[in-house]
Write a protein that holds these residues in place. Structure first.
Motif, mmCIF file in Angstrom:
data_model
loop_
_atom_site.group_PDB
_atom_site.id
_atom_site.type_symbol
_atom_site.label_atom_id
_atom_site.label_comp_id
_atom_site.label_asym_id
_atom_site.label_seq_id
_atom_site.Cartn_x
_atom_site.Cartn_y
_atom_site.Cartn_z
ATOM 1 N N GLU A 5 0.843 -1.207 0.000
ATOM 2 C CA GLU A 5 0.000 0.000 0.000
ATOM 3 C C GLU A 5 0.875 1.253 0.000
ATOM 4 O O GLU A 5 0.592 2.225 -0.683
ATOM 5 N N ARG A 6 1.917 1.213 0.811
ATOM 6 C CA ARG A 6 2.802 2.382 0.880
ATOM 7 C C ARG A 6 3.488 2.615 -0.471
ATOM 8 O O ARG A 6 3.604 3.744 -0.945
ATOM 9 N N ARG A 7 3.925 1.523 -1.082
ATOM 10 C CA ARG A 7 4.569 1.665 -2.408
ATOM 11 C C ARG A 7 3.588 2.213 -3.433
ATOM 12 O O ARG A 7 3.980 2.877 -4.387
ATOM 13 N N ALA A 8 2.302 1.933 -3.236
ATOM 14 C CA ALA A 8 1.277 2.451 -4.159
ATOM 15 C C ALA A 8 0.954 3.915 -3.854
ATOM 16 O O ALA A 8 0.068 4.498 -4.487
ATOM 17 N N GLY A 9 1.642 4.498 -2.879
ATOM 18 C CA GLY A 9 1.477 5.932 -2.607
ATOM 19 C C GLY A 9 0.600 6.258 -1.420
ATOM 20 O O GLY A 9 0.356 7.426 -1.125
ATOM 21 N N ARG A 10 0.121 5.226 -0.724
ATOM 22 C CA ARG A 10 -0.740 5.509 0.431
ATOM 23 C C ARG A 10 0.110 5.859 1.647
ATOM 24 O O ARG A 10 1.275 5.489 1.749
ATOM 25 N N THR A 11 -0.528 6.559 2.557
ATOM 26 C CA THR A 11 0.116 6.872 3.833
ATOM 27 C C THR A 11 -0.289 5.794 4.829
ATOM 28 O O THR A 11 -1.475 5.514 4.987
ATOM 29 N N VAL A 12 0.698 5.201 5.481
ATOM 30 C CA VAL A 12 0.407 4.186 6.493
ATOM 31 C C VAL A 12 0.793 4.766 7.863
ATOM 32 O O VAL A 12 1.932 5.200 8.052
#
Ligand SMILES: Nc1ncnc2c1ncn2[C@@H]1O[C@H](COP(=O)(O)OP(=O)(O)OP(=O)(O)O)[C@@H](O)[C@H]1O
Ligand SMILES: [Mg+2]
Length: 263
Positions: A197-204
């Motif tokens: 998810e983070r690699r897809a640009g989301r903030t975790v």
């Protein structure tokens, strides 16, 4: 949404339950598109901080911004997906795993035509069903999709709740102890899902007591004990010296600093 705006920004935030102040003068800035681990002892106010972001707890004083705008407007826009530490859920309710994950789409369904919202789930817009199936796949629970949620183990329930958050396809994933009570394979699966998810640009943004995974996975660590103790790179924040400071520090006693609590 500005590229440069922090995912979450707090300025001089105070929060209390009854007359006990649990967050005291908290100022922080959590960057967008990155993974921040929030670390602090039991009772440090970590869950309370997330509850302010999602609108479940009103701050006494101070300001919280999400993606450069008011938290309220970003909540309405569906920018925040949240996974609670203890889900307030009726586990015996006869609802399947797939239907549970679909509840993550309810906010987005507001934009569907009314006739479509009134139909059974199998007639919902394909985007909802696709998001649910993708989220179930991501946490390796597709084989359990038709099972009643109450039949699952604790770790499996946690994976389903993560899938529900993923299905929202929100910019920010706000996760309160997603690794608590799960076995090592589930933990590895959850971490690799979040990494994707983070690699897809989301903030975790993940509250955790699991320091090795925070050290390995997070871009930043926020140390908090009623007030901010530090924010920086995992190696710096999770040093013995900082952890010792975290354990011994905490904000001034309740109602110090001129904070007044409404009756
Ligand atoms: N609903 C509530 N009513 C009253 N007090 C509360 C409530 N929720 C939390 N508290 C108190 O607020 C303080 C901070 O709690 P919070 O749950 O934010 O801590 P935490 O850092 O998430 O802890 P943990 O690591 O145990 O989850 C604690 O002293 C807790 O007892
Ligand atoms: Mg908590």
């Amino acid at each position: 949404m500005s590229e440069l705006a922090p995912a979450i920004q707090a300025r001089n935030l105070y929060a209390a339950y009854h007359r006990q102040v649990v967050l005291c003068d908290v100022s922080l800035s959590l960057p967008q598109g990155q993974w921040t681990a929030i670390v602090g002892p039991n009772g440090a106010g970590k869950s309370s901080l997330l509850n302010i972001v999602i609108g479940n707890l009103a701050p006494l004083r101070g300001e919280i911004r999400v993606l450069g705008e008011s938290a309220e407007s970003q909540r309405r826009a569906g920018s925040i997906a949240y996974m609670a530490q203890r889900e307030n859920m009726e586990w015996d309710f006869p609802i399947s795993v797939r239907e549970t994950v679909m509840t993550g789409r309810y906010g987005l369904m507001r934009h569907d035509p009314l006739w479509q919202r009134l139909l059974p789930m199998r007639w919902s817009h394909p985007s909802h069903r696709e998001a649910v199936e993708a989220a179930l796949d991501a946490v390796d629970m597709a084989d359990y999709a038709s099972r009643p949620i109450g039949e699952l183990s604790g770790g499996q329930k946690k994976r389903v709740l993560l899938a529900r958050a993923l299905a929202q396809q929100a910019d920010i994933l706000l996760l309160d102890e997603p690794l608590a009570g799960v076995d090592p394979p589930s933990e590895a699966l959850i971490l690799s899902t979040l990494e994707r998810e983070r690699r897809a640009g989301r903030t975790v943004i993940m509250v955790t007591h699991d320091l090795p995974s925070a050290r390995r996975q997070a871009d930043h660590v926020l140390l908090i004990n009623r007030t901010v103790v530090g924010m920086g790179r995992p190696d710096d924040m999770l040093s013995d010296a900082m952890l010792a400071r975290l354990a011994t520090s905490s904000a001034p006693e309740p109602l110090a600093g001129g904070v007044r609590v409404a009756a």
